[in-house]
Write a protein that holds these residues in place. Structure first.
Motif, mmCIF file in Angstrom:
data_model
loop_
_atom_site.group_PDB
_atom_site.id
_atom_site.type_symbol
_atom_site.label_atom_id
_atom_site.label_comp_id
_atom_site.label_asym_id
_atom_site.label_seq_id
_atom_site.Cartn_x
_atom_site.Cartn_y
_atom_site.Cartn_z
ATOM 1 N N TYR A 1 0.850 -1.194 0.000
ATOM 2 C CA TYR A 1 0.000 0.000 0.000
ATOM 3 C C TYR A 1 0.885 1.244 0.000
ATOM 4 O O TYR A 1 1.379 1.659 1.048
ATOM 5 C CB TYR A 1 -0.889 0.028 1.243
ATOM 6 C CG TYR A 1 -1.740 -1.199 1.434
ATOM 7 C CD1 TYR A 1 -2.889 -1.408 0.678
ATOM 8 C CD2 TYR A 1 -1.397 -2.158 2.393
ATOM 9 C CE1 TYR A 1 -3.677 -2.531 0.867
ATOM 10 C CE2 TYR A 1 -2.185 -3.293 2.582
ATOM 11 C CZ TYR A 1 -3.315 -3.467 1.819
ATOM 12 O OH TYR A 1 -4.091 -4.582 2.008
ATOM 13 N N PRO A 2 1.119 1.856 -1.153
ATOM 14 C CA PRO A 2 1.988 3.048 -1.215
ATOM 15 C C PRO A 2 1.528 4.172 -0.292
ATOM 16 O O PRO A 2 2.346 4.954 0.191
ATOM 17 C CB PRO A 2 1.904 3.460 -2.691
ATOM 18 C CG PRO A 2 1.563 2.192 -3.416
ATOM 19 C CD PRO A 2 0.681 1.420 -2.488
ATOM 20 N N SER A 3 0.225 4.277 -0.019
ATOM 21 C CA SER A 3 -0.290 5.343 0.850
ATOM 22 C C SER A 3 -0.466 4.862 2.289
ATOM 23 O O SER A 3 -1.177 5.486 3.077
ATOM 24 C CB SER A 3 -1.630 5.853 0.316
ATOM 25 O OG SER A 3 -2.574 4.800 0.231
ATOM 26 N N TYR A 4 0.186 3.769 2.628
ATOM 27 C CA TYR A 4 0.048 3.161 3.961
ATOM 28 C C TYR A 4 0.461 4.122 5.071
ATOM 29 O O TYR A 4 1.453 4.842 4.963
ATOM 30 C CB TYR A 4 0.911 1.892 4.018
ATOM 31 C CG TYR A 4 1.170 1.369 5.401
ATOM 32 C CD1 TYR A 4 0.199 0.640 6.089
ATOM 33 C CD2 TYR A 4 2.403 1.588 6.037
ATOM 34 C CE1 TYR A 4 0.441 0.147 7.363
ATOM 35 C CE2 TYR A 4 2.655 1.097 7.309
ATOM 36 C CZ TYR A 4 1.674 0.385 7.965
ATOM 37 O OH TYR A 4 1.920 -0.094 9.227
ATOM 38 N N GLU A 5 -0.341 4.116 6.159
ATOM 39 C CA GLU A 5 0.009 4.846 7.372
ATOM 40 C C GLU A 5 0.145 3.848 8.510
ATOM 41 O O GLU A 5 -0.729 3.003 8.709
ATOM 42 C CB GLU A 5 -1.079 5.871 7.719
ATOM 43 C CG GLU A 5 -1.213 6.990 6.710
ATOM 44 C CD GLU A 5 -2.329 7.962 7.078
ATOM 45 O OE1 GLU A 5 -2.867 7.836 8.202
ATOM 46 O OE2 GLU A 5 -2.662 8.821 6.254
ATOM 47 N N SER A 6 1.228 3.938 9.254
ATOM 48 C CA SER A 6 1.497 2.968 10.321
ATOM 49 C C SER A 6 0.440 3.047 11.422
ATOM 50 O O SER A 6 0.063 4.126 11.874
ATOM 51 C CB SER A 6 2.878 3.225 10.922
ATOM 52 O OG SER A 6 3.184 2.223 11.868
ATOM 53 N N ARG A 7 -0.071 1.868 11.818
ATOM 54 C CA ARG A 7 -1.056 1.778 12.901
ATOM 55 C C ARG A 7 -0.556 0.740 13.894
ATOM 56 O O ARG A 7 -0.306 -0.413 13.526
ATOM 57 C CB ARG A 7 -2.427 1.348 12.369
ATOM 58 C CG ARG A 7 -2.947 2.186 11.214
ATOM 59 C CD ARG A 7 -4.252 1.551 10.701
ATOM 60 N NE ARG A 7 -4.680 2.164 9.451
ATOM 61 C CZ ARG A 7 -5.044 1.474 8.379
ATOM 62 N NH1 ARG A 7 -5.033 0.166 8.403
ATOM 63 N NH2 ARG A 7 -5.432 2.103 7.288
ATOM 64 N N SER A 8 -0.428 1.144 15.127
ATOM 65 C CA SER A 8 0.129 0.232 16.132
ATOM 66 C C SER A 8 -0.737 -1.010 16.303
ATOM 67 O O SER A 8 -0.220 -2.119 16.495
ATOM 68 C CB SER A 8 0.287 0.960 17.475
ATOM 69 O OG SER A 8 -0.979 1.406 17.943
ATOM 70 N N ALA A 9 -2.067 -0.863 16.227
ATOM 71 C CA ALA A 9 -2.957 -2.015 16.412
ATOM 72 C C ALA A 9 -2.737 -3.054 15.317
ATOM 73 O O ALA A 9 -2.754 -4.263 15.572
ATOM 74 C CB ALA A 9 -4.414 -1.562 16.428
ATOM 75 N N GLN A 10 -2.508 -2.600 14.094
ATOM 76 C CA GLN A 10 -2.286 -3.536 12.998
ATOM 77 C C GLN A 10 -0.996 -4.331 13.218
ATOM 78 O O GLN A 10 -0.965 -5.555 13.022
ATOM 79 C CB GLN A 10 -2.211 -2.783 11.666
ATOM 80 C CG GLN A 10 -2.022 -3.707 10.468
ATOM 81 C CD GLN A 10 -2.149 -2.998 9.137
ATOM 82 O OE1 GLN A 10 -1.987 -1.776 9.060
ATOM 83 N NE2 GLN A 10 -2.449 -3.731 8.087
ATOM 84 N N LEU A 11 0.041 -3.643 13.653
ATOM 85 C CA LEU A 11 1.316 -4.328 13.887
ATOM 86 C C LEU A 11 1.217 -5.273 15.082
ATOM 87 O O LEU A 11 1.819 -6.351 15.094
ATOM 88 C CB LEU A 11 2.430 -3.296 14.089
ATOM 89 C CG LEU A 11 2.575 -2.250 12.967
ATOM 90 C CD1 LEU A 11 3.804 -1.379 13.201
ATOM 91 C CD2 LEU A 11 2.652 -2.923 11.598
ATOM 92 N N GLN A 12 0.442 -4.887 16.104
ATOM 93 C CA GLN A 12 0.211 -5.775 17.248
ATOM 94 C C GLN A 12 -0.477 -7.061 16.812
ATOM 95 O O GLN A 12 -0.135 -8.146 17.272
ATOM 96 C CB GLN A 12 -0.680 -5.076 18.285
ATOM 97 C CG GLN A 12 0.031 -4.150 19.238
ATOM 98 C CD GLN A 12 -0.963 -3.576 20.243
ATOM 99 O OE1 GLN A 12 -1.579 -2.528 20.017
ATOM 100 N NE2 GLN A 12 -1.141 -4.274 21.340
ATOM 101 N N PHE A 13 -1.452 -6.914 15.943
ATOM 102 C CA PHE A 13 -2.175 -8.100 15.477
ATOM 103 C C PHE A 13 -1.254 -9.011 14.673
ATOM 104 O O PHE A 13 -1.285 -10.242 14.812
ATOM 105 C CB PHE A 13 -3.392 -7.689 14.647
ATOM 106 C CG PHE A 13 -4.236 -8.850 14.175
ATOM 107 C CD1 PHE A 13 -4.434 -9.960 14.985
ATOM 108 C CD2 PHE A 13 -4.835 -8.837 12.930
ATOM 109 C CE1 PHE A 13 -5.214 -11.028 14.560
ATOM 110 C CE2 PHE A 13 -5.626 -9.894 12.500
ATOM 111 C CZ PHE A 13 -5.808 -11.003 13.314
ATOM 112 N N MET A 14 -0.421 -8.429 13.819
ATOM 113 C CA MET A 14 0.551 -9.234 13.072
ATOM 114 C C MET A 14 1.427 -10.048 14.017
ATOM 115 O O MET A 14 1.641 -11.247 13.821
ATOM 116 C CB MET A 14 1.428 -8.329 12.195
ATOM 117 C CG MET A 14 0.739 -7.819 10.946
ATOM 118 S SD MET A 14 1.819 -6.700 9.998
ATOM 119 C CE MET A 14 3.161 -7.812 9.556
ATOM 120 N N ASP A 15 1.905 -9.394 15.070
ATOM 121 C CA ASP A 15 2.775 -10.083 16.034
ATOM 122 C C ASP A 15 2.033 -11.195 16.769
ATOM 123 O O ASP A 15 2.574 -12.277 17.000
ATOM 124 C CB ASP A 15 3.337 -9.081 17.049
ATOM 125 C CG ASP A 15 4.424 -8.191 16.451
ATOM 126 O OD1 ASP A 15 4.987 -8.568 15.406
ATOM 127 O OD2 ASP A 15 4.698 -7.118 17.022
#
Length: 924
Positions: A251-265
């Protein structure tokens, strides 16, 4: 085919009945010669009466436009002469041609004679997977311009282009397919045999160049085979920056979201360590790609697939179509995925070949065979759910669904289900549905055995699927249908055809035939006695009535067990005699022709269907030891035709843990995820029903900041109290609230009900009032089509209102401006008389728990949260959540509902005040 000449006609009229005075207001004829649109005839017609307002709005044809136009009497001869010698074509000739013929008769001129083509019939055959066969939707799907639907000139031109598209597709079909289509086309309602014949003649002149495979002479497109990929090395990104870089690639327009990264982990940790986890993931953080990325990395690392299960086949297909390429792009390596569905979702080529030989003669069966012959040249999955069929067509499909894992030698390597299973061995991601994982069978066990973990998306729906998958359902109409197939003495029916084979082979024995008929008569008579017991007893008549439907627990009846025993015994006897009746044919099967073998196979198919049903009969009426609750449902207006008996488990957890036992035993990672996994007052509510151990925490992630800033909640405080007024009075107030809201929002509105009966009454009241004539009123249970077809229709119309019940409270995605408001008619409590709910609450009460606070309330709160989730699908969405049920502010439990919703402004206002506020918002 160039020598065919078509006159494509469309009429706009004041109504549907010329006998009652309806007249033509516009006629358009498009002339096609040599495959080219060569001329057109378009005239307004003076109907000699005022055009009804709703027809003016539908067609955009006004009284002014037709006042100086000729009466039809003045142009009738001209129109009749124009049509002479041409093939008449229309999108529903039953309307256009019939109306025109009646008008010719009224004007005293001879009716038109000639061949006719109905493009509805034609397009259903040539585009068997189309979402809809209404001209507007079909032309949009096929890329045909129809800018002004319901104007005769535009509709006729679009129909002409549709006809040409159908003909063009016919030209590219293989000769063997065309030969079968032509043979069957004489049973159709219009003269399509002309087109299929000419196409067949042309095909026979050409050198065959089809890239299709063949199965017993039937051309079909073979599904793609997945092969193992080598040299793919991936490492899971540990730092935030590494994860962000991964997602930026997708996603070239991606904005970092802590919840998304938490779910990945969380997903990675579960899959890597083989533990169970629960993660509640709000809308707006990219849930699907967040579990697919770690799943793909783990699958490539271990060379074992990760299973992804979601609630419906539709959602499984959506993940495959929309998300897998995104994951491949993010990881910079190809990720191999496949969709696996239950065996019965796939066509059995062998069964289809048998039925083609057996000589079906009814219109529905012939028509469905033609649709299937075309579909097999293009489907890449063999999934019969791709087809858009009539009710009769679905009965045919049920006979050719894959039902056995045993394959004939020529099916090896070409059977769609077998290929799908083989692809699972080489896939990184296996996308399936909850029902398959909850079923018994080798397909499920194979994919679990060869996988390294499981992600259950829409996990709260796993509970509902556990109940549905383990239901046993008796349907009176279905039983009578099966019984009729094997007992009918009519020409062409399997019983008569079997007898004819036995006579030809000199194997017919009158005594065996007589014994078979006697056995069937006893079975049928005992079945009728049992049905009378189920529908006519006083205990049934005293059952709970909901609308026109009545249901009662089987245990509350005073039915004689011996009645059900007699059915079992007589049915067993009949099945034995039916099998014995063809025993000699089975022994001499090699001497039978292909057609005779197909007829014999059909006889065995129906006998096997009865064997399945006898097992269901025992489970429902004779097995007193098994768990579950059994109840009877019937519509008082249609007895015994509507009779249904259902058995369902009471507890979902044991069913779920048993179905997934091998995953837990082998300690493979399991991730349960959904937007609604908890309730503030009972965080383990969903976990308990899934059977998840107490020590497994529920990780609750937060939506992105400001995600819900575009939402507002309105509580309407001048609605009547739903518990203190008659339903009709409440429905009238609901209809008023809907109409006023629609007028301001200009449609784009969901109205969510908990009762089909209340939905029907509200929809009828609004339709009859004419106040929303400008709007498409799409209603579940009234408008035709599946949930997803209704949703597609809603998206297509700028001015639309969708009336939905339970299934529209969740799993529906309408982002952006397509949905502006949701009206909640009443708080989504389950009906106290709903059988499984009733059994469940009785069980809780017996164990000393308060069934309302332990089950009814948290279940309703979850459902309301799911309803709210339909409104805001992205941070740029805006919308209004309108609750009409005053219990949310008059009852002590009401605040628990509000606490469960996101932190957005809540306004308690009158209906008039809300309309003013909405008006102000839209004016801004």
């Amino acid at each position: 085919m160039e020598n065919l000449k078509f006159a494509v006609v469309d009429l706009e009229t004041t109504g549907h009945s010329p006998e009652k005075g309806d007249r033509i207001i516009q006629i358009a004829i498009m002339f096609i010669e040599d495959g080219i649109l060569t001329n057109e005839y378009v005239r307004f017609v003076n109907p000699g009466q005022k055009i009804p307002v709703f027809i003016q709005e539908l067609t955009d044809i006004t009284n002014t436009e037709v006042q100086n136009a000729p009466l039809f009497e003045e142009i009738a001869h001209e129109v009749r002469d124009l049509l002479e010698g041409w093939i008449f074509a229309a999108h529903n000739t039953n309307f256009d041609l019939t109306f025109l013929q009646k008008e010719f008769k009224r004007c005293g001129i001879p009716q038109w004679q000639g061949k006719q083509i109905d493009t509805v019939e034609f397009s259903k055959i040539m585009f068997p997977s189309a979402v809809s066969y209404r001209l507007k939707e079909l032309t949009e799907e096929l890329g045909i311009d129809l800018s002004a639907a319901h104007r005769a000139d535009d509709d006729a031109k679009a129909t002409a282009e549709l006809l040409l598209k159908c003909i063009e597709k016919v030209k590219h079909l293989p000769e063997q397919t065309l030969s079968r289509l032509h043979k069957r086309s004489f049973y159709l309602k219009t003269d399509l045999s002309v087109i299929f014949y000419l196409a067949l003649v042309e095909a026979r002149k050409k050198t065959p160049s089809s890239n299709l495979s063949q199965f017993r002479g039937i051309p079909f497109r073979q599904t793609g085979i997945i092969h193992n990929l080598e040299s793919r090395k991936l490492v899971y990104p540990t730092s935030q920056d590494e994860k962000d870089q991964l997602l930026i690639q997708a996603y070239p327009s991606y904005e970092s979201r802590s919840a998304q990264l938490q779910f990945m982990d969380a997903a990675w940790n579960s899959l890597r360590t083989g533990i169970e986890s629960m993660v509640e993931v709000p809308t707006g953080i990219g849930k699907t790609v967040s579990y697919l990325l770690p799943a793909a990395i783990r699958a490539i690392e271990t060379q074992q697939a990760v299973i992804v299960s979601t609630y419906t086949n539709h959602l499984a297909d959506k993940i495959m179509a929309e998300e897998i390429d995104v994951v491949s792009k993010a990881l910079s390596v190809p990720v191999q995925a496949t969709v696996l569905k239950g065996r019965s979702n796939y066509i059995s080529l062998a069964k289809f070949a048998e039925l083609l030989l057996s000589g079906e003669s009814s219109y529905d069966n012939i028509f469905t065979e033609m649709q299937l012959l075309v579909w097999l040249t293009e489907t890449r999955t063999g999934d019969v759910n791709e087809l858009n069929l009539s009710g009769g067509g679905m009965l045919y499909i049920d006979r050719i669904r894959k039902s056995s894992s045993v394959l004939a030698e020529d099916e090896l390597g070409v059977d769609y289900h077998q290929v799908a299973l083989e692809n699972c061995r080489h896939a990184d991601i296996i996308i399936t549905n909850h029902a398959l994982l909850l079923s018994d069978g080798p397909s499920k066990e194979q994919i679990i055995e060869e996988s390294c973990g499981l992600v259950v998306d829409e996990a709260h729906q796993f509970i509902h699927a556990a109940y549905k998958t383990n239901e046993i359902i008796f349907s009176y109409t279905n039983w009578k249908y099966v019984m009729g197939q094997i007992s009918s003495e009519a020409d062409g029916q399997v019983s008569r055809r079997i007898e004819e084979i036995l006579v030809r082979k000199r194997l017919h024995r009158s005594r065996e035939r007589s014994n078979l008929l006697t056995a069937y008569e006893k079975f049928s008579a005992s079945f009728d006695v049992a049905i009378h017991e189920l529908t006519g007893s006083e205990s049934v008549k005293r059952g709970h009535v909901k609308g026109s439907r009545l249901h009662v627990a089987l245990e509350d009846m005073k039915a004689e067990r011996s009645v059900f025993e007699t059915v079992f015994q007589s049915m067993n006897d009949f099945i034995g005699k039916a099998a014995s009746y063809v025993k000699q044919l089975d022994l001499e099967v090699e001497s039978l022709s292909d057609k005779e073998q197909a007829i014999l196979a059909e006889w065995h198919y129906w006998i096997d269907e009865l064997r399945v049903k006898i097992g269901e009969w025992v489970e429902l009426f004779l097995d007193k030891e098994s768990d579950g609750t059994v109840w009877i449902e019937q519509d008082q207006r249609s007895i015994p035709g509507s009779l249904t008996v259902i058995k369902s488990p009471i507890d979902s957890a044991p069913v779920i843990r048993k179905a997934l036992k091998s995953l837990f035993v082998k300690e493979k990672g399991v991730i349960w995820t959904s937007g609604t996994l908890s309730v503030k007052s009972d965080e383990r509510f969903v976990a308990r029903q899934l059977g998840v151990a107490e020590e497994v925490p529920v990780l609750k992630l937060l939506a992105p900041e400001h995600f819900y800033t575009g939402a507002q909640i309105f509580l309407i405080d001048d609605m009547p109290n739903i518990q203190q007024v008659a339903q009709q009075e409440y429905v009238e107030e609901v209809a008023e609230a809907i109409v006023q809201t629609v007028m301001v929002t200009e449609g784009r509105l969901f109205v969510l009900f908990t009762s089909q009966d209340m939905l029907n009454q509200t929809h009828e009241l609004i339709s009859d009032s004419g106040l929303l004539e400008d709007y498409a009123l799409i209603a579940q249970g009234i408008s035709s089509g599946s949930k997803y077809r209704l949703l597609k229709s809603f998206r297509q119309y700028e001015k639309a209102v969708l009336f939905g019940t339970n299934s529209f409270w969740e799993g529906v995605d309408v982002p952006g401006n397509s949905l502006s408001a949701i009206i909640i008619v009443r708080l989504p409590f389950s009906s106290p008389s709903e059988p499984v709910f009733k059994a469940k609450t009785a069980q809780l009460n017996q164990s000393g728990k308060n069934a309302f606070t332990a089950y009814a309330l948290p279940e309703a709160i979850l459902r309301l949260r799911q309803g709210f989730g339909r409104l805001i699908r992205s941070s740029t969405d805006t919308g209004f959540f309108i609750i009409l049920d005053r219990r949310i502010e008059t009852k002590s439990y009401g605040k628990k509902f509000l606490e469960a919703l996101p932190d957005v402004p809540v306004k308690k206002v009158s209906l008039a005040r809300m309309v003013d506020e909405l008006n102000n918002c839209y004016n801004k």
